[in-house]
Design a protein around this motif. Structure first.
Motif, PDB file in Angstrom:
ATOM      1  N   LEU A  10      74.231  25.080  56.100  1.00  0.00           N
ATOM      2  CA  LEU A  10      74.029  26.347  55.711  1.00  0.00           C
ATOM      3  C   LEU A  10      73.039  26.273  54.384  1.00  0.00           C
ATOM      4  O   LEU A  10      71.872  27.068  54.340  1.00  0.00           O
ATOM      5  CB  LEU A  10      75.015  27.219  55.339  1.00  0.00           C
ATOM      6  CG  LEU A  10      75.786  27.498  56.690  1.00  0.00           C
ATOM      7  CD1 LEU A  10      76.923  28.366  56.231  1.00  0.00           C
ATOM      8  CD2 LEU A  10      75.115  28.316  57.745  1.00  0.00           C
ATOM      9  N   CYS A  15      65.248  29.180  51.065  1.00  0.00           N
ATOM     10  CA  CYS A  15      64.046  30.035  51.337  1.00  0.00           C
ATOM     11  C   CYS A  15      62.844  29.325  51.124  1.00  0.00           C
ATOM     12  O   CYS A  15      62.583  28.309  50.468  1.00  0.00           O
ATOM     13  CB  CYS A  15      64.005  31.215  49.986  1.00  0.00           C
ATOM     14  SG  CYS A  15      65.338  32.134  50.203  1.00  0.00           S
ATOM     15  N   SER A  83      82.298  30.988  58.571  1.00  0.00           N
ATOM     16  CA  SER A  83      80.922  31.462  58.618  1.00  0.00           C
ATOM     17  C   SER A  83      80.305  32.746  58.004  1.00  0.00           C
ATOM     18  O   SER A  83      80.615  33.757  58.557  1.00  0.00           O
ATOM     19  CB  SER A  83      80.008  30.813  59.728  1.00  0.00           C
ATOM     20  OG  SER A  83      80.636  29.667  60.237  1.00  0.00           O
ATOM     21  N   LEU A  86      73.281  33.877  58.603  1.00  0.00           N
ATOM     22  CA  LEU A  86      72.154  34.287  57.654  1.00  0.00           C
ATOM     23  C   LEU A  86      71.000  35.000  58.695  1.00  0.00           C
ATOM     24  O   LEU A  86      70.968  34.860  59.723  1.00  0.00           O
ATOM     25  CB  LEU A  86      71.543  32.954  57.309  1.00  0.00           C
ATOM     26  CG  LEU A  86      72.476  32.109  56.294  1.00  0.00           C
ATOM     27  CD1 LEU A  86      71.833  30.863  55.741  1.00  0.00           C
ATOM     28  CD2 LEU A  86      72.632  33.126  54.954  1.00  0.00           C
ATOM     29  N   ARG A  88      67.110  35.969  58.334  1.00  0.00           N
ATOM     30  CA  ARG A  88      65.680  35.592  57.743  1.00  0.00           C
ATOM     31  C   ARG A  88      64.676  36.615  58.356  1.00  0.00           C
ATOM     32  O   ARG A  88      64.709  36.691  59.567  1.00  0.00           O
ATOM     33  CB  ARG A  88      65.537  34.252  57.766  1.00  0.00           C
ATOM     34  CG  ARG A  88      66.631  33.485  57.055  1.00  0.00           C
ATOM     35  CD  ARG A  88      66.305  32.097  56.870  1.00  0.00           C
ATOM     36  NE  ARG A  88      67.179  31.287  56.358  1.00  0.00           N
ATOM     37  CZ  ARG A  88      67.197  31.068  54.805  1.00  0.00           C
ATOM     38  NH1 ARG A  88      66.168  31.476  54.167  1.00  0.00           N
ATOM     39  NH2 ARG A  88      67.989  30.261  54.342  1.00  0.00           N
ATOM     40  N   THR A  94      65.893  34.988  53.148  1.00  0.00           N
ATOM     41  CA  THR A  94      67.044  35.595  53.483  1.00  0.00           C
ATOM     42  C   THR A  94      67.138  37.180  53.278  1.00  0.00           C
ATOM     43  O   THR A  94      66.806  37.629  52.148  1.00  0.00           O
ATOM     44  CB  THR A  94      68.267  34.787  52.745  1.00  0.00           C
ATOM     45  OG1 THR A  94      68.008  33.380  52.925  1.00  0.00           O
ATOM     46  CG2 THR A  94      69.516  35.466  53.312  1.00  0.00           C
ATOM     47  N   ASP A  96      69.394  40.414  52.776  1.00  0.00           N
ATOM     48  CA  ASP A  96      70.685  40.831  52.491  1.00  0.00           C
ATOM     49  C   ASP A  96      71.394  41.820  53.382  1.00  0.00           C
ATOM     50  O   ASP A  96      71.615  42.886  52.849  1.00  0.00           O
ATOM     51  CB  ASP A  96      70.583  41.349  50.934  1.00  0.00           C
ATOM     52  CG  ASP A  96      72.049  41.361  50.082  1.00  0.00           C
ATOM     53  OD1 ASP A  96      72.925  40.691  50.644  1.00  0.00           O
ATOM     54  OD2 ASP A  96      72.289  42.206  49.257  1.00  0.00           O
ATOM     55  N   SER A  99      74.612  40.267  60.023  1.00  0.00           N
ATOM     56  CA  SER A  99      73.789  40.189  61.328  1.00  0.00           C
ATOM     57  C   SER A  99      74.082  41.211  62.315  1.00  0.00           C
ATOM     58  O   SER A  99      73.141  41.533  63.286  1.00  0.00           O
ATOM     59  CB  SER A  99      74.318  38.692  62.128  1.00  0.00           C
ATOM     60  OG  SER A  99      75.864  38.838  62.172  1.00  0.00           O
TER      61      SER A  99
END
Length: 120
Positions: A10, A15, A83, A86, A88, A94, A96, A99
């Motif tokens: 991870l 970035c 987990s 992430l 992107r 990334t 904020d 998902s």
């Protein structure tokens, strides 16, 4: 040990400040094949396969949209991992958001050849 490898994987998704052009219809982030043509995405997938070979079979990347922009969700189906998925943007930044906040259909654009994940 496996949790440590997962965390390292991870962290490998650091970035990247490369910018992308807006996408014409049928393309994502201005390219026809983001897995091959977005350098930051290709590099992260390569790192995932190389640095976490034992765990790679649990990881995948999905493409979707969030507020009208293309996003990539880095997820896994690891049965023993706790987990965070992430999300992107086209530049590899990334976001904020969770998902589950994406507003478009998700499409799996990469998974390991020996993937243990199943998708509807």
């Amino acid at each position: 040990m496996r949790i440590a490898l997962l965390l390292l994987g991870l962290l490998a998704f650091a970035c990247d400040n490369k910018k992308c052009d807006p996408s014409p219809a049928g393309e994502a982030c201005g390219v026809a094949n983001p897995v091959e043509n977005l350098v930051w995405l290709r590099d992260r997938i390569t790192e995932l396969k190389t640095n976490n070979a034992e765990l790679a079979k649990y990881f995948y990347v999905q493409q979707s949209t969030y507020q009208g922009q293309t996003v990539f969700i880095f997820g896994n189906c690891c049965p023993f991992c706790d987990s965070i998925f992430l999300v992107r943007d086209c530049a590899g930044n990334t976001l904020d958001i969770a998902s589950g906040s994406v507003d478009g259909a998700t499409t799996v654009i990469w998974k390991a050849e020996n993937s243990l994940c199943t998708f509807p």
